[in-house]
Design an enzyme around this catalytic site. Structure first.
Site, PDB file in Angstrom:
ATOM      1  N   LYS A  90       0.705  -1.228   0.276  1.00  0.00           N
ATOM      2  CA  LYS A  90       0.024  -0.405   0.535  1.00  0.00           C
ATOM      3  C   LYS A  90       0.454   1.245   0.063  1.00  0.00           C
ATOM      4  O   LYS A  90       2.071   1.411   0.521  1.00  0.00           O
ATOM      5  CB  LYS A  90      -1.114  -0.119   1.337  1.00  0.00           C
ATOM      6  CG  LYS A  90      -2.167  -0.625   1.076  1.00  0.00           C
ATOM      7  CD  LYS A  90      -3.318  -1.006   1.539  1.00  0.00           C
ATOM      8  CE  LYS A  90      -4.399  -1.775   1.300  1.00  0.00           C
ATOM      9  NZ  LYS A  90      -5.608  -1.779   2.189  1.00  0.00           N
ATOM     10  N   ARG A 128      -3.369 -10.113   5.342  1.00  0.00           N
ATOM     11  CA  ARG A 128      -4.128  -9.617   3.441  1.00  0.00           C
ATOM     12  C   ARG A 128      -2.582  -9.768   3.173  1.00  0.00           C
ATOM     13  O   ARG A 128      -2.378  -8.332   3.082  1.00  0.00           O
ATOM     14  CB  ARG A 128      -4.926  -8.659   3.663  1.00  0.00           C
ATOM     15  CG  ARG A 128      -5.852  -9.166   1.716  1.00  0.00           C
ATOM     16  CD  ARG A 128      -7.563  -8.303   2.609  1.00  0.00           C
ATOM     17  NE  ARG A 128      -7.486  -7.806   1.356  1.00  0.00           N
ATOM     18  CZ  ARG A 128      -7.395  -7.516   0.014  1.00  0.00           C
ATOM     19  NH1 ARG A 128      -6.110  -6.753   0.093  1.00  0.00           N
ATOM     20  NH2 ARG A 128      -7.888  -8.002  -1.301  1.00  0.00           N
TER      21      ARG A 128
HETATM   22  C1  7PJ Z   1      -8.220  -3.973   2.404  1.00  0.00           C
HETATM   23  C2  7PJ Z   1      -9.775  -5.235   1.503  1.00  0.00           C
HETATM   24  C3  7PJ Z   1      -7.594  -4.118   3.631  1.00  0.00           C
HETATM   25  C4  7PJ Z   1      -9.905  -5.706   3.900  1.00  0.00           C
HETATM   26  C5  7PJ Z   1      -8.111  -3.748  -0.046  1.00  0.00           C
HETATM   27  C6  7PJ Z   1      -5.780  -3.690  -1.594  1.00  0.00           C
HETATM   28  C7  7PJ Z   1      -7.056  -2.501  -1.366  1.00  0.00           C
HETATM   29  N1  7PJ Z   1     -10.161  -5.579   3.007  1.00  0.00           N
HETATM   30  N2  7PJ Z   1      -9.571  -4.955   0.469  1.00  0.00           N
HETATM   31  N3  7PJ Z   1      -8.943  -5.075   4.410  1.00  0.00           N
HETATM   32  N4  7PJ Z   1      -7.637  -3.848   0.486  1.00  0.00           N
HETATM   33  N5  7PJ Z   1      -9.883  -6.236   4.918  1.00  0.00           N
HETATM   34  O1  7PJ Z   1      -5.254  -5.172  -1.614  1.00  0.00           O
HETATM   35  O2  7PJ Z   1      -4.561  -2.749  -1.362  1.00  0.00           O
HETATM   36  O3  7PJ Z   1      -6.905  -3.312   4.200  1.00  0.00           O
HETATM   37  S1  7PJ Z   1      -8.232  -3.842  -1.506  1.00  0.00           S
END
Ligand code: 7PJ
Length: 276
Positions: A221, A255
């Protein structure tokens, strides 16, 4: 600490990795290379072979300024993949969506977890998840993806994010979603400046008692990019450092796009966390 994800068990006694599978043609870091279903399947198989405890499938780009996606378009992007991954992989398949229709269909084809960056705020979402019996991740997002990075202001980001998540948990529990089925996520990069993101990471332990566990998404990010002055392709080491800090501060699900490397970093972290 086991969470039942549509019959597949998620063990959160130690930090685990959720692998990201983007089904968006405009995904900022994968460039839409996995839009085709067979490529998506192979990518997911690789992540599971590398040790991912979950695979998160998303069809709506939530990057700042991204165009909205219709229900039908999102269903077309994610449903066939979710259906196939549920059949072919041993791990729970999570669906990154805010739309009740997508949640309902994903649950019908066997998805194991609903991951909602809007914390079930769209009308009908809470009732849909309650009826599905699935666990859910509630994420904090300030504003909406189109406008969220336009000078987000907080008087105390950690407290405001905490109180928002506590309110959303209460709403879920009231609707019949057991606290044991709820995960929370402060939402790194979603309507936050670098300083807000850093405070949230430093004080992540404030969130661990709220529900069943804390999930974080920091991988690649812009907060890492800003700290390192590095483009998306050169954020791995910074992302691993942040993952270890998050796990050290109590996160149970990380994640990430980089499963193998993140698991190695977390293994060291977990060994120290459980040492005498
Ligand atoms: C996140 C997400 C996060 C959760 C995305 C990316 C953007 N779901 N979906 N937490 N980010 N729970 O992958 O950079 O930080 S999409």
């Amino acid at each position: 600490m086991l969470i039942d994800c549509a019959g597949k068990q998620l063990n959160l006694s130690q930090p685990v990795v959720m692998g990201v599978l983007n089904m968006t043609p405009d995904s900022f870091s994968d460039g839409g290379c996995y839009v085709q279903q067979d490529l998506a399947l192979r990518r997911a198989e690789t992540m599971v072979a590398e040790g991912a405890a979950l695979v998160d499938v998303g069809g709506e780009s939530t990057r700042p300024g991204a165009a909205p996606v219709s229900v039908q378009e999102e269903l077309d992007r994610v449903l066939p993949v979710v259906e196939q991954l549920v059949r072919e992989l041993p791990v729970p398949i999570s669906v990154d969506t805010s739309k009740p229709e997508v949640m309902r269909e994903a649950a019908r084809v066997g998805a194991g977890l609903i991951n909602d960056v809007r914390a079930l705020q769209i009308p009908g979402a809470i009732a849909t998840v309650a009826a599905s019996g699935l666990p859910v991740c509630l994420m904090h997002l300030r504003g909406n993806p189109a406008t969220m990075q336009q000078e987000p202001v907080y008087s105390d980001a950690v407290t405001e994010v905490h109180d928002f998540l506590a309110e959303r948990i209460d709403a879920c529990v009231l609707a019949g979603i057991a606290r044991e089925r709820i995960l929370v996520d402060p939402g790194f990069g979603f309507g936050k400046t670098l300083e807000h993101n850093l405070s949230l990471l430093r004080h992540l332990d404030r969130f661990t008692g709220l529900a069943s566990g804390v999930l974080v998404g920091i991988s690649r990010k812009s907060m890492i990019g800003l700290l390192l002055d590095a483009p998306v392709g050169e954020r791995l080491v910074g992302s691993l450092a942040a993952a270890v800090i998050a796990a050290w501060r109590g996160a149970r699900i990380i994640r990430t796009h980089d499963v193998r490397e993140t698991i190695q970093a977390l293994r060291v972290c977990a060994a120290v966390l459980t040492a005498d």
